[in-house]
Write an enzyme that holds these catalytic residues in place. Structure first.
Site, PDB file in Angstrom:
ATOM      1  N   ARG A 296      18.284   2.794  52.194  1.00  0.00           N
ATOM      2  CA  ARG A 296      18.855   4.148  52.181  1.00  0.00           C
ATOM      3  C   ARG A 296      18.094   5.117  53.065  1.00  0.00           C
ATOM      4  O   ARG A 296      18.669   6.092  53.554  1.00  0.00           O
ATOM      5  CB  ARG A 296      18.936   4.656  50.736  1.00  0.00           C
ATOM      6  CG  ARG A 296      20.091   4.043  49.966  1.00  0.00           C
ATOM      7  CD  ARG A 296      20.026   4.422  48.511  1.00  0.00           C
ATOM      8  NE  ARG A 296      19.229   3.495  47.740  1.00  0.00           N
ATOM      9  CZ  ARG A 296      18.642   3.784  46.581  1.00  0.00           C
ATOM     10  NH1 ARG A 296      18.750   4.982  46.072  1.00  0.00           N
ATOM     11  NH2 ARG A 296      17.967   2.868  45.931  1.00  0.00           N
TER      12      ARG A 296
ATOM     13  N   GLU B 135      10.343   1.094  40.673  1.00  0.00           N
ATOM     14  CA  GLU B 135      10.738   1.408  39.289  1.00  0.00           C
ATOM     15  C   GLU B 135      11.371   0.170  38.654  1.00  0.00           C
ATOM     16  O   GLU B 135      11.238  -0.069  37.474  1.00  0.00           O
ATOM     17  CB  GLU B 135      11.728   2.584  39.288  1.00  0.00           C
ATOM     18  CG  GLU B 135      12.079   3.086  37.896  1.00  0.00           C
ATOM     19  CD  GLU B 135      13.174   4.143  37.905  1.00  0.00           C
ATOM     20  OE1 GLU B 135      13.703   4.470  38.977  1.00  0.00           O
ATOM     21  OE2 GLU B 135      13.502   4.618  36.811  1.00  0.00           O
TER      22      GLU B 135
HETATM   23  O1  LIG Z   1       9.093   5.595  44.772  1.00  0.00           O
HETATM   24  P1  LIG Z   1       9.478   4.177  44.484  1.00  0.00           P
HETATM   25  O2  LIG Z   1       9.315   3.789  43.060  1.00  0.00           O
HETATM   26  O3  LIG Z   1       8.800   3.230  45.409  1.00  0.00           O
HETATM   27  O4  LIG Z   1      11.045   4.055  44.715  1.00  0.00           O
HETATM   28  C1  LIG Z   1      11.743   4.606  45.789  1.00  0.00           C
HETATM   29  C2  LIG Z   1      12.501   3.559  46.553  1.00  0.00           C
HETATM   30  O5  LIG Z   1      13.442   2.916  45.686  1.00  0.00           O
HETATM   31  C3  LIG Z   1      14.665   2.755  46.403  1.00  0.00           C
HETATM   32  O6  LIG Z   1      14.623   1.623  47.214  1.00  0.00           O
HETATM   33  P2  LIG Z   1      15.375   0.253  46.881  1.00  0.00           P
HETATM   34  O7  LIG Z   1      14.588  -0.804  47.558  1.00  0.00           O
HETATM   35  O8  LIG Z   1      15.608   0.159  45.418  1.00  0.00           O
HETATM   36  O9  LIG Z   1      16.810   0.426  47.461  1.00  0.00           O
HETATM   37  P3  LIG Z   1      17.630   0.472  48.833  1.00  0.00           P
HETATM   38  O10 LIG Z   1      17.467  -0.844  49.493  1.00  0.00           O
HETATM   39  O11 LIG Z   1      19.009   0.767  48.349  1.00  0.00           O
HETATM   40  O12 LIG Z   1      17.106   1.614  49.679  1.00  0.00           O
HETATM   41  C4  LIG Z   1      14.711   4.005  47.224  1.00  0.00           C
HETATM   42  O13 LIG Z   1      15.620   3.878  48.309  1.00  0.00           O
HETATM   43  C5  LIG Z   1      13.282   4.170  47.684  1.00  0.00           C
HETATM   44  O14 LIG Z   1      13.023   3.469  48.868  1.00  0.00           O
HETATM   45  N1  LIG Z   2      16.345   6.111  39.593  1.00  0.00           N
HETATM   46  C1  LIG Z   2      16.559   5.889  40.890  1.00  0.00           C
HETATM   47  N2  LIG Z   2      17.706   6.303  41.467  1.00  0.00           N
HETATM   48  C2  LIG Z   2      17.933   6.078  42.780  1.00  0.00           C
HETATM   49  N3  LIG Z   2      17.076   5.463  43.581  1.00  0.00           N
HETATM   50  C3  LIG Z   2      15.924   5.038  43.043  1.00  0.00           C
HETATM   51  N4  LIG Z   2      14.869   4.399  43.583  1.00  0.00           N
HETATM   52  C4  LIG Z   2      13.975   4.193  42.613  1.00  0.00           C
HETATM   53  N5  LIG Z   2      14.388   4.685  41.447  1.00  0.00           N
HETATM   54  C5  LIG Z   2      15.620   5.218  41.688  1.00  0.00           C
END
Ligand SMILES: O=P(O)(O)OC[C@H]1O[C@H](OP(=O)(O)OP(=O)(O)O)[C@H](O)[C@@H]1O
Ligand SMILES: Nc1ncnc2[nH]cnc12
Length: 173
Positions: A64, A101
């Protein structure tokens, strides 16, 4: 936190989905915000504004973060370096692991990030802070300078700010 009407409106477009992608997580879905031209533009402008003139490259975190980083790079006339999930970029890469998370992950960067580059690190969400902190570590490992780190949305209850105290967060929930 900025209180412009446009950012307030953007905030109202974030949809909360309970128990996604796993039970217990309140997922903040930014897709309605991205689909709204005014909100998307206002957010990208406000994300880069504090760092104007201080960076030459935007580094976006997969996946994202790419959506914001591409737009920010075009808006500011800077280059884009993707910080990709492990295994997607051809070698040679530098790598950093971190906890999420809802799981664990690693990101990688290619040799396209150079010593001395001034880099703005962008992602969509700051939750536990592991991702943004790992992204900054990777940038430094390549010998580049972190001009700043910014995210669209900070989930304050998860305490990620401790890992990236200077991060610029546009919206906090
Ligand atoms: O602060 P943190 O606990 O590290 O979490 C934040 C990250 O979690 C998500 O990524 P994710 O890899 O879940 O999803 P995406 O591939 O959809 O970007 C979000 O896009 C951030 O990159
Ligand atoms: N609660 C949440 N919602 C969307 N993106 C996330 N990335 C990590 N935690 C998230």
């Amino acid at each position: 936190m900025p209180h412009s009407p446009e950012i307030d409106r953007a905030r109202s477009l974030i949809r909360v989905v309970q128990d996604h992608p796993v039970p217990g997580v309140a997922f903040q879905d930014i897709t309605p915000l991205l689909a709204d031209a005014r909100a998307f533009r206002a957010c990208v402008e406000a994300l880069v504004e504090p760092f104007a003139g201080s960076f030459d490259v935007v580094a976006g975190v997969e996946a994202r973060g790419f959506l914001l980083a591409g737009a920010a790079a075009m808006l500011t006339g800077t280059g884009l370096v993707p910080l990709r999930k492990a295994g997607r970029l051809p070698a040679p890469v530098a790598s950093a692991s971190y906890a999420l998370e809802y799981g664990e992950a690693a990101i990688e960067v290619s040799v396209d990030l150079h010593t001395g580059d001034r880099v703005l690190v962008l992602d969509d969400v700051l939750a536990t802070g592991g991702t943004l902190a790992a992204a900054a570590r990777l940038v430094r490992e390549r010998g580049a300078h972190v001009a700043g780190a910014a995210c669209l949305l900070e989930l304050e209850s998860l305490g990620g700010r401790a890992a990236v105290p200077d991060a610029h967060a546009l919206i906090r929930v």
